[in-house]
Design a protein around this motif. Structure first.
Motif, PDB file in Angstrom:
ATOM      1  N   VAL A  24     -21.655   1.057 -10.214  1.00  0.00           N
ATOM      2  CA  VAL A  24     -20.437   1.795  -9.864  1.00  0.00           C
ATOM      3  C   VAL A  24     -19.601   0.907  -8.956  1.00  0.00           C
ATOM      4  CG1 VAL A  24     -19.520   3.788  -8.635  1.00  0.00           C
ATOM      5  CG2 VAL A  24     -21.561   4.027 -10.067  1.00  0.00           C
ATOM      6  N   ILE A  25     -18.309   0.803  -9.256  1.00  0.00           N
ATOM      7  CA  ILE A  25     -17.440  -0.065  -8.473  1.00  0.00           C
ATOM      8  C   ILE A  25     -16.854   0.701  -7.289  1.00  0.00           C
ATOM      9  CG2 ILE A  25     -15.299  -1.403  -8.482  1.00  0.00           C
ATOM     10  CD1 ILE A  25     -15.865  -2.091 -11.394  1.00  0.00           C
ATOM     11  N   ASN A  26     -17.059   0.164  -6.103  1.00  0.00           N
ATOM     12  CA  ASN A  26     -16.480   0.706  -4.882  1.00  0.00           C
ATOM     13  C   ASN A  26     -15.338  -0.226  -4.488  1.00  0.00           C
ATOM     14  OD1 ASN A  26     -15.991   2.001  -2.432  1.00  0.00           O
ATOM     15  ND2 ASN A  26     -17.551   0.798  -1.362  1.00  0.00           N
ATOM     16  N   ALA A  27     -14.111   0.196  -4.737  1.00  0.00           N
ATOM     17  CA  ALA A  27     -12.976  -0.722  -4.611  1.00  0.00           C
ATOM     18  C   ALA A  27     -12.102  -0.436  -3.395  1.00  0.00           C
ATOM     19  CB  ALA A  27     -12.118  -0.688  -5.867  1.00  0.00           C
ATOM     20  N   ASN A  28     -11.490  -1.489  -2.911  1.00  0.00           N
ATOM     21  CA  ASN A  28     -10.544  -1.431  -1.801  1.00  0.00           C
ATOM     22  C   ASN A  28      -9.285  -2.174  -2.218  1.00  0.00           C
ATOM     23  OD1 ASN A  28      -9.445  -0.987   0.721  1.00  0.00           O
ATOM     24  ND2 ASN A  28     -11.098  -1.984   1.861  1.00  0.00           N
ATOM     25  N   LEU A  29      -8.231  -1.998  -1.441  1.00  0.00           N
ATOM     26  CA  LEU A  29      -6.974  -2.718  -1.658  1.00  0.00           C
ATOM     27  C   LEU A  29      -6.605  -3.444  -0.375  1.00  0.00           C
ATOM     28  CD1 LEU A  29      -4.881   0.160  -3.315  1.00  0.00           C
ATOM     29  CD2 LEU A  29      -6.143  -1.649  -4.504  1.00  0.00           C
ATOM     30  N   ALA A  30      -6.098  -4.659  -0.508  1.00  0.00           N
ATOM     31  CA  ALA A  30      -5.718  -5.421   0.683  1.00  0.00           C
ATOM     32  C   ALA A  30      -4.470  -6.248   0.424  1.00  0.00           C
ATOM     33  CB  ALA A  30      -6.858  -6.334   1.126  1.00  0.00           C
ATOM     34  N   ILE A  31      -3.683  -6.391   1.476  1.00  0.00           N
ATOM     35  CA  ILE A  31      -2.515  -7.266   1.457  1.00  0.00           C
ATOM     36  C   ILE A  31      -2.862  -8.522   2.238  1.00  0.00           C
ATOM     37  CG2 ILE A  31      -0.095  -7.544   2.127  1.00  0.00           C
ATOM     38  CD1 ILE A  31       0.169  -4.489   1.991  1.00  0.00           C
ATOM     39  N   ILE A  32      -2.602  -9.674   1.636  1.00  0.00           N
ATOM     40  CA  ILE A  32      -2.908 -10.946   2.283  1.00  0.00           C
ATOM     41  C   ILE A  32      -1.605 -11.669   2.630  1.00  0.00           C
ATOM     42  CG2 ILE A  32      -3.975 -13.222   2.004  1.00  0.00           C
ATOM     43  CD1 ILE A  32      -5.942 -12.003   0.118  1.00  0.00           C
ATOM     44  N   GLU A  33      -1.574 -12.220   3.816  1.00  0.00           N
ATOM     45  CA  GLU A  33      -0.431 -13.033   4.247  1.00  0.00           C
ATOM     46  C   GLU A  33      -0.971 -14.277   4.952  1.00  0.00           C
ATOM     47  OE1 GLU A  33       2.787 -12.337   7.622  1.00  0.00           O
ATOM     48  OE2 GLU A  33       3.211 -11.101   5.840  1.00  0.00           O
ATOM     49  N   LYS A  34      -0.553 -15.424   4.485  1.00  0.00           N
ATOM     50  CA  LYS A  34      -0.989 -16.707   5.041  1.00  0.00           C
ATOM     51  C   LYS A  34      -2.519 -16.818   5.089  1.00  0.00           C
ATOM     52  CE  LYS A  34       3.198 -17.315   7.805  1.00  0.00           C
ATOM     53  NZ  LYS A  34       3.749 -17.510   9.173  1.00  0.00           N
ATOM     54  N   LEU A  81       0.854  -1.182   0.000  1.00  0.00           N
ATOM     55  CA  LEU A  81       0.000   0.000   0.000  1.00  0.00           C
ATOM     56  C   LEU A  81       0.889   1.232   0.000  1.00  0.00           C
ATOM     57  CD1 LEU A  81      -2.617  -1.086   2.696  1.00  0.00           C
ATOM     58  CD2 LEU A  81      -2.952  -1.041   0.221  1.00  0.00           C
ATOM     59  N   ASN A  82       0.401   2.291  -0.632  1.00  0.00           N
ATOM     60  CA  ASN A  82       1.197   3.514  -0.726  1.00  0.00           C
ATOM     61  C   ASN A  82       0.428   4.693  -0.136  1.00  0.00           C
ATOM     62  OD1 ASN A  82       3.520   2.369  -2.295  1.00  0.00           O
ATOM     63  ND2 ASN A  82       1.881   1.904  -3.764  1.00  0.00           N
ATOM     64  N   SER A  83       0.687   5.882  -0.607  1.00  0.00           N
ATOM     65  CA  SER A  83      -0.025   7.056  -0.105  1.00  0.00           C
ATOM     66  C   SER A  83      -1.489   6.986  -0.522  1.00  0.00           C
ATOM     67  CB  SER A  83       0.605   8.332  -0.658  1.00  0.00           C
ATOM     68  OG  SER A  83       0.365   8.429  -2.057  1.00  0.00           O
ATOM     69  N   ILE A  84      -2.313   7.808   0.119  1.00  0.00           N
ATOM     70  CA  ILE A  84      -3.739   7.825  -0.207  1.00  0.00           C
ATOM     71  C   ILE A  84      -3.952   8.116  -1.687  1.00  0.00           C
ATOM     72  CG2 ILE A  84      -5.909   9.062   0.159  1.00  0.00           C
ATOM     73  CD1 ILE A  84      -5.046   9.465   3.072  1.00  0.00           C
ATOM     74  N   GLN A  85      -3.268   9.123  -2.206  1.00  0.00           N
ATOM     75  CA  GLN A  85      -3.426   9.484  -3.616  1.00  0.00           C
ATOM     76  C   GLN A  85      -2.971   8.354  -4.522  1.00  0.00           C
ATOM     77  OE1 GLN A  85      -1.627  13.201  -4.736  1.00  0.00           O
ATOM     78  NE2 GLN A  85      -1.935  12.866  -6.924  1.00  0.00           N
ATOM     79  N   GLU A  86      -1.839   7.734  -4.188  1.00  0.00           N
ATOM     80  CA  GLU A  86      -1.329   6.628  -5.006  1.00  0.00           C
ATOM     81  C   GLU A  86      -2.274   5.432  -4.968  1.00  0.00           C
ATOM     82  OE1 GLU A  86       3.520   7.067  -4.847  1.00  0.00           O
ATOM     83  OE2 GLU A  86       2.475   6.452  -3.015  1.00  0.00           O
ATOM     84  N   ASN A  87      -2.858   5.164  -3.803  1.00  0.00           N
ATOM     85  CA  ASN A  87      -3.808   4.055  -3.698  1.00  0.00           C
ATOM     86  C   ASN A  87      -5.052   4.306  -4.550  1.00  0.00           C
ATOM     87  OD1 ASN A  87      -2.181   2.580  -1.960  1.00  0.00           O
ATOM     88  ND2 ASN A  87      -3.144   3.401  -0.118  1.00  0.00           N
ATOM     89  N   HIS A  88      -5.525   5.563  -4.551  1.00  0.00           N
ATOM     90  CA  HIS A  88      -6.676   5.896  -5.388  1.00  0.00           C
ATOM     91  C   HIS A  88      -6.342   5.713  -6.871  1.00  0.00           C
ATOM     92  CE1 HIS A  88      -9.681   7.156  -2.551  1.00  0.00           C
ATOM     93  NE2 HIS A  88      -8.874   8.011  -1.954  1.00  0.00           N
ATOM     94  N   GLU A  89      -5.122   6.089  -7.249  1.00  0.00           N
ATOM     95  CA  GLU A  89      -4.706   5.916  -8.645  1.00  0.00           C
ATOM     96  C   GLU A  89      -4.591   4.442  -8.995  1.00  0.00           C
ATOM     97  OE1 GLU A  89      -4.328   8.093 -11.072  1.00  0.00           O
ATOM     98  OE2 GLU A  89      -5.024   9.675  -9.722  1.00  0.00           O
ATOM     99  N   THR A  90      -4.089   3.645  -8.042  1.00  0.00           N
ATOM    100  CA  THR A  90      -3.989   2.199  -8.256  1.00  0.00           C
ATOM    101  C   THR A  90      -5.362   1.595  -8.479  1.00  0.00           C
ATOM    102  OG1 THR A  90      -1.968   2.003  -6.931  1.00  0.00           O
ATOM    103  CG2 THR A  90      -3.287   0.000  -7.201  1.00  0.00           C
ATOM    104  N   ILE A  91      -6.314   1.990  -7.637  1.00  0.00           N
ATOM    105  CA  ILE A  91      -7.686   1.484  -7.764  1.00  0.00           C
ATOM    106  C   ILE A  91      -8.263   1.842  -9.135  1.00  0.00           C
ATOM    107  CG2 ILE A  91     -10.055   1.892  -6.972  1.00  0.00           C
ATOM    108  CD1 ILE A  91      -8.943   1.934  -4.107  1.00  0.00           C
ATOM    109  N   LYS A  92      -8.085   3.090  -9.544  1.00  0.00           N
ATOM    110  CA  LYS A  92      -8.599   3.529 -10.839  1.00  0.00           C
ATOM    111  C   LYS A  92      -8.009   2.701 -11.969  1.00  0.00           C
ATOM    112  CE  LYS A  92      -8.947   7.644 -13.794  1.00  0.00           C
ATOM    113  NZ  LYS A  92      -8.575   9.084 -13.926  1.00  0.00           N
ATOM    114  N   THR A  93      -6.713   2.477 -11.918  1.00  0.00           N
ATOM    115  CA  THR A  93      -6.035   1.685 -12.950  1.00  0.00           C
ATOM    116  C   THR A  93      -6.506   0.245 -12.948  1.00  0.00           C
ATOM    117  OG1 THR A  93      -4.057   3.074 -12.797  1.00  0.00           O
ATOM    118  CG2 THR A  93      -3.790   0.895 -13.787  1.00  0.00           C
TER     119      THR A  93
END
Length: 230
Positions: A49-59, A25-37
């Protein structure tokens, strides 16, 4: 390379909740850009309309996410995987213990934020900066049917829907019941159905649930704090 994701949440939602699985995960702005991409590249077949989130998974569990709390997102993903036809295999292998205090705090902040565009804007903003006691005292002063409008925070129907959802999942968790969809809340709290389904209605039943939430909080760990000023 395909971007792994999962659709989750309520089947009847007007938007589509999607969680993309990432390595960092990065800065708020970078995360929003990642989601858009990612939304553009994923070509998810939906008219919503897609409401997207980002998550890191471990085990097999969520260890970090962009929006919300890790435990809540983890369990929502686990519980609602089969609600939708999924493009990718299930990534979350188990549920985790819920952080009840974090859910309470999130609910309080969500509820109070809707009054920042009302005649209570000054007190609402003060409550958001204050303690749990300050937030509860503020909500205790609110009568939903007296609010003239919520301004840019949305129409009355939309605000009531969100308040009902927040109260439903939080009150249930306080009873050790985990709910992650509107359908689940309606089954557990039938009187919230009209709000969750965006039907025109007065605030009477919703006010009762808000009062119950306030009452439960005042009986919890915060009880001593509330007695100090009496």
């Amino acid at each position: 390379m395909e971007i792994p994701y999962q659709i989750f949440g309520s089947k009847s939602s007007v938007d589509l909740d999607v969680c993309f699985f990432v390595d960092e995960l990065n800065s708020i702005q970078e995360n929003h850009e990642t989601i858009k991409t990612y939304i553009e590249k994923s070509n998810i077949d939906t008219n919503k309309v897609i409401n997207a989130n980002l998550a890191i998974i471990e085990k097999g569990i969520v260890i970090a996410c962009f929006k919300g709390e890790e435990d809540e997102l983890n369990n929502a993903l686990y519980e609602t995987y089969n609600v939708y036809k999924q493009q990718f295999e299930k990534r979350i292998i188990r549920k985790v213990n819920r952080n009840v205090e974090a859910r309470i705090e999130r609910c309080l902040r969500s509820l109070i934020s809707y009054f920042t565009r009302t005649e209570f804007r000054t007190k609402a903003k003060e409550a958001l900066r204050g303690s749990i006691k300050d937030k509860v005292v503020f909500l205790e002063s609110i009568q939903l049917d007296k609010i003239k409008g919520f301004g840019k925070n949305g129409s009355q129907i939309e605000v009531y829907k969100t308040i009902a959802f927040q109260l439903g999942i939080t009150l249930a968790l306080l009873e050790a019941v985990e709910l992650y969809t509107k359908e689940g809340i309606i089954e557990y709290y039938p009187n919230l159905e009209k709000y969750l389904l965006r039907k025109e209605s007065n605030a009477n039943a919703l006010q009762e649930y808000l009062n119950e939430f306030i009452s439960v909080l005042k009986k919890r760990n915060y009880e001593t704090n509330f007695k100090k000023d009496t």
